[in-house]
Design a protein around this motif. Structure first.
Motif: not given
Length: 689
Positions: A129-136, A200-213
């Motif tokens: 179990e990790v925080n979502s910000t730790a995902l790569r 499978r994670v496809m975006a690093d933290p801060g670079k996701g689709f909603i972040d870009r939106m």
């Protein structure tokens, strides 16, 4: 689910329910934007801002830069200062409103983001179990019903329903499964409502689709478009020309013994430079992106929206764009003496592993005709469809090979096994093609059993929309994997200008490059990984939100509703943006004629050219103030037009030019004459001049 619905409703009603708050925040922001660093970005309004400071100084000391004008120079200069100040504020207000609308959308999107716990799969199979910000990028995570998906990714295991209403506004859950171009991509911040998935994670933290939106609709990454830059340069040049002209007037005034005060010279300069379009230019660009966002489309830049207005060619997939989408099995046609039941049995076997809507409809029709699986599917091997073979099917444990696919592909498969071809097959092929349907042949080893009729339905009103495109000089090209006969029937019924039959992913890129080599700008839609190169090659690429991550990253627009026909709407918005900018520029420059006849006679009234006072203005002071007040008030008056855009009409460039000159050119000359005269009467009545 409730939170998503609430956010969707809030975003939907924000423009009406929160207008008062938006305007008050925008007005406060207009004063914040008075900082010189912000004002330098707009040369026209920066010059007005400098003029405001100078007139403020001559209000305090009327003779600071030369002789004063009028009986009460401090009052007169003070009024000019106040009007110039609000001219700048109104221009900032227009930009702040446009930005505020984008920030309201960004706030709603930001509310969907939160740091959540993610269940990360480790190499040994255990879960951490990790925080979502730790995902790569590349990490694998597991989500179950009720979980918020912590990051953008692609489904690799499982089938589940996902609630995407927080970003799309649609309450119906979307089915997600691996191995599908249109159903494997998931977005961080959405919620899984049933079953479980491995992603499978496809975006690093801060670079996701909603972040870009958030970044895009908020305007944080907005840069001026080429046309906007070109127009800014033109306005700057016009401003410099008028500045030089005004700089020569003091010499002329001394020669004719009619001194002119610095405040009046600044008033004349501000009245003549294109302040209206200068004050609204930024707002028009921001509003263009906002209008695209209202269509549930996220543009990566204002440049992409603007290019839509110059598009010459639309490249469109047939399925889902021109036709209603999923082709459905309508009929089985027998050949080579086989019975209908035998054809249904072979068609069912060929579609056991086909999870596409077409494949499922074939299974449904076959079962309706009494066909049943008579082999162990666990022992069989499914053959997936590929653009190269244009076939799919199954290999049975006993060595039997069953295939379905394009008729010519099946012919080649049968020939390679020394099978015989009969005229019946060609007759069935032509029959289905002439109906505008898609014929698929089915065979077992070297024997063709029949043809499946997949029915296509043209979308209502699509022909009229293509007619509009044609009137605007836009060429439409349909791409389809169908045979040439079927493609020609669909193309004629839909009204497209050209079509490419039996198209492969390579053909898409080739079509785009061919058009671009002729100096044309091309737009296209796509959703699959194999569409990514073509989306990147096109001048405007629109990816479907339901598509793969590769398609979204290659495109410069993403349609949250996954509706391929949006491309036509986006082109319309791009045209509307250019039309609005051109019309308001025409109006702004035409305004100068009336302001010229108001102020020039006022400046040289002492030397006997009062005959030029064709508007019959009360006094020189009244003339100057009336022209400046009109100049200031016309900016907020045109804000609604700048934000909503001029109504789009499918006309050619020449027709649009003629219409703009007639309405906004002629109107831009007449309107100030009327307005300035009315303001003059009001000023005289209250005794301001």
């Amino acid at each position: 689910m409730e939170q998503s619905t609430k956010l969707r409703q809030e975003r939907k009603h924000t423009p009406k329910a929160k207008n008062t708050g938006l305007y008050s925040r925008a007005f406060r922001q207009a004063f914040v934007k008075l900082h010189p660093r912000n004002m330098l970005k707009n040369p026209v309004m920066f010059l007005v801002w400098i003029g405001t400071i100078i007139t403020a100084l001559v209000t305090i000391a009327p003779n600071l830069f030369g002789p004063a004008t009028g009986e009460n120079p401090r009052v007169f200069n003070g009024l000019i200062t106040l009007i110039l100040f609000f001219t700048v504020v109104f221009a900032n207000f227009a930009e702040a409103i446009a930005e505020g609308r984008g920030k309201a959308q960004a706030d709603a999107l930001r509310a969907t983001k939160s740091d959540v716990k993610a269940h990360k799969l480790l190499p040994d199979g255990s879960i951490q179990e990790v925080n979502s910000t730790a995902l790569r990028r590349g990490d694998q995570i597991k989500v179950i019903a009720g979980d918020i998906i912590p990051a953008d990714g692609e489904v690799i295991v499982g089938v589940a329903s996902v609630d995407e209403s927080a970003i799309t506004g649609e309450s119906a859950p979307v089915l997600k499964e691996p191995g599908s171009d249109i159903a494997s991509s998931v977005t961080g911040g959405t919620r899984i409502t049933s079953d479980e998935l491995v992603i499978r994670v496809m975006a690093d933290p801060g670079k996701g689709f909603i972040d870009r939106m958030i970044s895009l609709v908020e305007g944080a990454s907005r840069s001026k478009t080429p046309n906007e830059i070109a127009l800014t340069v033109l306005l700057a040049v016009l401003t410099q020309v008028f500045l030089v002209v005004i700089a020569t007037l003091p010499t002329v005034s001394v020669y004719v013994e009619s001194p002119v005060s610095i405040a009046v010279l600044i008033a004349l300069l501000v009245a003549l430079i294109p302040t209206t379009i200068g004050g609204l230019l930024s707002a028009i660009g921001i509003a263009g992106m906002d209008r695209v966002a209202q269509f549930n489309v996220i543009a990566t830049s204002g440049r992409s929206v603007e290019i839509c207005g110059d598009i010459n060619t639309l490249v469109l997939d047939k399925t889902g764009t021109i036709t209603l989408g999923n082709r459905m099995a309508e009929e089985f046609i027998t050949v080579n003496g086989h019975s209908l039941h035998q054809v249904a049995q072979i068609a069912l076997a060929s579609s056991v592993f086909d999870q596409t809507p077409e494949g499922k409809s074939i299974v449904k029709l076959a079962e309706k005709l009494g066909a049943r699986i008579d082999f162990d599917s666990k022992q069989a091997e499914g053959i997936e469809f590929s653009a190269k073979t244009r076939m799919s099917g199954i290999d049975l444990p006993n060595g039997v090979q069953i295939r379905k696919g394009a008729v010519d592909a099946i012919k080649g498969f049968v020939r390679s096994r020394n099978g015989k071809l009969t005229p019946e097959l060609d007759a069935a092929y032509e029959r289905v093609s002439k109906l505008g349907g898609t014929p698929l042949a089915v065979c077992q080893n070297d024997d063709i059993y029949g043809v499946i009729y997949l029915k296509d339905i043209i979308k209502p009103g699509i022909k009229e929309r293509f007619d509009q495109m044609r009137r605007m000089g836009i060429k439409t090209i349909m791409l389809t994997g169908d045979n040439r006969l079927t493609a020609s029937v669909i193309a004629q019924e839909a009204g497209v200008d050209d079509f490419i039959a039996e198209a492969t992913p390579e053909d898409k890129i080739e079509v785009i490059r061919t058009e671009q080599a002729q100096g044309k700008l091309v737009a296209m839609t796509g959703d699959g990984t194999n569409d990514a190169p073509a989306l990147a090659q096109a001048n405007v690429g629109v990816a479907m939100n339901s598509g793969t991550q590769a398609a979204k990253e290659a495109a410069n627009m993403v349609d949250l509703d996954s509706d391929p026909t949006k491309l036509i709407d986006i082109v319309t918005i791009g045209k509307q943006l250019l039309i609005t900018r051109g019309a308001l520029t025409t109006f702004s420059i035409a305004n100068d004629v009336a302001k010229y006849f108001a102020i020039i006679p006022a400046i040289f009234a002492d030397i006997g050219i009062g005959s030029l006072n064709i508007m019959g203005l009360a006094s020189p002071e009244s003339a100057v103030l009336s022209a400046l007040i009109y100049n200031a008030l016309i900016i907020p008056a045109l804000i609604p037009l700048a934000l909503t855009g001029i109504k789009f009409r499918p006309l050619t460039a020449d027709q649009l030019l003629q219409r703009n000159i007639f309405i906004y050119g002629l109107g831009g000359v007449i309107a100030p004459f009327i307005a300035v005269k009315m303001i003059d009467i009001l000023i005289t009545a209250v005794g301001l001049a």
